[in-house]
Design a protein around this motif. Structure first.
Motif, mmCIF file in Angstrom:
data_model
loop_
_atom_site.group_PDB
_atom_site.id
_atom_site.type_symbol
_atom_site.label_atom_id
_atom_site.label_comp_id
_atom_site.label_asym_id
_atom_site.label_seq_id
_atom_site.Cartn_x
_atom_site.Cartn_y
_atom_site.Cartn_z
ATOM 1 N N ALA A 58 0.834 -1.207 0.000
ATOM 2 C CA ALA A 58 0.000 0.000 0.000
ATOM 3 C C ALA A 58 0.864 1.250 0.000
ATOM 4 O O ALA A 58 0.631 2.197 -0.761
ATOM 5 C CB ALA A 58 -0.924 -0.008 1.219
ATOM 6 N N ALA A 70 -3.803 1.060 -5.699
ATOM 7 C CA ALA A 70 -4.047 1.109 -4.258
ATOM 8 C C ALA A 70 -5.524 0.845 -3.953
ATOM 9 O O ALA A 70 -5.857 0.148 -2.990
ATOM 10 C CB ALA A 70 -3.626 2.470 -3.700
ATOM 11 N N LEU A 89 -7.417 2.705 3.060
ATOM 12 C CA LEU A 89 -6.476 2.800 1.946
ATOM 13 C C LEU A 89 -7.153 3.398 0.723
ATOM 14 O O LEU A 89 -6.600 4.270 0.052
ATOM 15 C CB LEU A 89 -5.920 1.408 1.616
ATOM 16 C CG LEU A 89 -5.022 1.308 0.366
ATOM 17 C CD1 LEU A 89 -3.835 2.260 0.465
ATOM 18 C CD2 LEU A 89 -4.559 -0.125 0.164
#
Length: 201
Positions: A58, A70, A89
């Protein structure tokens, strides 16, 4: 840099995998070696359940501007049951893409799952300010920035004002957190220090 390069070469020669490979991948990216992403992806493919390996991938995607990747990684995390982590995220990636409203929607979902998630709260303040929603950001601050929780939120708010509107907005931000501090009966010395520092930045 020479020492880091030697460490990278040593790790490559040893054929690191798993968490070791994820560390190598981040080191490669630090040295502007674009193969670092492939190293991180290979490590994740071998050990997708590892929080460290997933977190490293990530970080690699975000630092390399690979925001769509991502978002896809976040979706994989959600499918693994890491719902808060995955949505967090995705929200960061969307924010980096300038999609603040979509990011805020996901952050709201994270805070339903994890009401005390400070990273999500800070990101919410930053996104609101970036999206020209100062009134909403101030309402959130009034609710969240109390006692020991105040200092990181104070810093995020002033930084967000500076990023969104420059010096003039930062002054407004400084005045606002000073007002919050005055009304906070649980204000800590650290909070007072942050407010004092904001007056001179």
């Amino acid at each position: 840099i020479k020492q880091a390069t030697k460490l990278k070469e040593m790790a490559e020669s040893l054929g690191a995998d798993g968490e070791g490979a994820s560390g190598l991948g981040l080191l490669q990216l630090t040295l502007n070696d674009e193969t670092g992403i492939k190293t991180l992806e290979a490590a994740f493919e071998k050990d997708p359940e590892s929080a460290q390996v997933g977190g490293s991938l990530a970080t690699g995607y975000l630092s390399s501007g690979k925001f769509k990747e991502a978002i896809n990684l976040g979706e994989q995390m959600i499918k693994q049951g890491k719902i808060g982590e995955g949505k967090m995220l995705q929200s960061i990636a969307l924010s980096r893409m300038g999609k603040y409203s979509e990011s805020l929607s996901l952050l709201g979902e994270v805070l339903v799952i994890e009401p005390e998630n400070m990273v999500a709260k800070i990101a919410t303040i930053e996104n609101l300010l970036a999206n020209n929603q100062r009134d909403d950001a101030q309402r959130k601050m009034s609710s969240w920035a109390v006692g020991e929780l105040a200092p990181p939120l104070y810093r995020a708010y002033v930084a967000g004002e500076r990023t969104s509107g420059g010096q003039e907005s930062m002054i407004i931000g400084s005045q606002f957190i000073n007002k919050l501090l005055t009304s906070d009966k649980k204000a800590t010395p650290q909070a007072k220090l942050v407010v004092a520092q904001s007056q001179f930045v």
